[in-house]
Design a protein around this motif. Structure first.
Motif, mmCIF file in Angstrom:
data_model
loop_
_atom_site.group_PDB
_atom_site.id
_atom_site.type_symbol
_atom_site.label_atom_id
_atom_site.label_comp_id
_atom_site.label_asym_id
_atom_site.label_seq_id
_atom_site.Cartn_x
_atom_site.Cartn_y
_atom_site.Cartn_z
ATOM 1 N N GLU A 1 -26.427 -24.936 -4.856
ATOM 2 C CA GLU A 1 -27.961 -25.385 -4.849
ATOM 3 C C GLU A 1 -28.072 -26.557 -3.917
ATOM 4 N N LYS B 1 -38.644 -22.302 -9.524
ATOM 5 C CA LYS B 1 -37.656 -23.172 -9.987
ATOM 6 C C LYS B 1 -37.811 -23.528 -11.477
ATOM 7 N N VAL C 1 -31.034 -21.668 -3.186
ATOM 8 C CA VAL C 1 -29.706 -21.089 -3.696
ATOM 9 C C VAL C 1 -29.012 -20.255 -2.720
ATOM 10 N N PHE D 1 -36.172 -25.901 -2.276
ATOM 11 C CA PHE D 1 -35.031 -25.623 -3.224
ATOM 12 C C PHE D 1 -34.302 -24.332 -2.729
ATOM 13 N N THR E 1 -29.512 -28.442 -10.260
ATOM 14 C CA THR E 1 -29.069 -29.527 -9.243
ATOM 15 C C THR E 1 -30.627 -30.423 -9.400
#
Length: 95
Positions: A39, A75, A8, A6, A87
């Motif tokens: 994201e 996260k 950003v 993940f 997201t």
């Protein structure tokens, strides 16, 4: 198969034409969560391919792109206010 992480991604682009190109690149792999913040769940290969494409557009003396990889634990600590929502991972349907 590479596992997705993940990320950003946030940019500050001074020129409208370059900003539009960068935004389209980001939209191809991620979800816009604010004007210049995205994201995305990316494999290492997808991230490298995206960065190579961005480097062809970015004016390094004027523009910037920040990329933050968030671990699973980090996260889980994201807080949002208002209409913001995190997201979801690819393949997850939010109802």
């Amino acid at each position: 198969m590479d596992e997705r992480a993940f990320y950003v991604l946030a940019y500050d682009i001074g020129d409208d034409r370059r900003r539009l190109k960068i935004a389209r690149l980001m939209e191809s792999l991620g979800e816009r969560v604010q004007e210049s913040v995205f994201e995305a769940y990316l494999t290492p290969r997808e991230l490298e391919r995206l960065l190579k494409r961005v480097e062809r557009v970015l004016a390094v003396e004027e523009d910037s792109l920040r990329i933050y990889r968030l671990c699973g634990g980090c996260k889980g600590t994201i807080r949002t206010l208002g209409r913001a929502r995190l997201t979801p991972p690819p393949g997850v349907i939010v109802v």
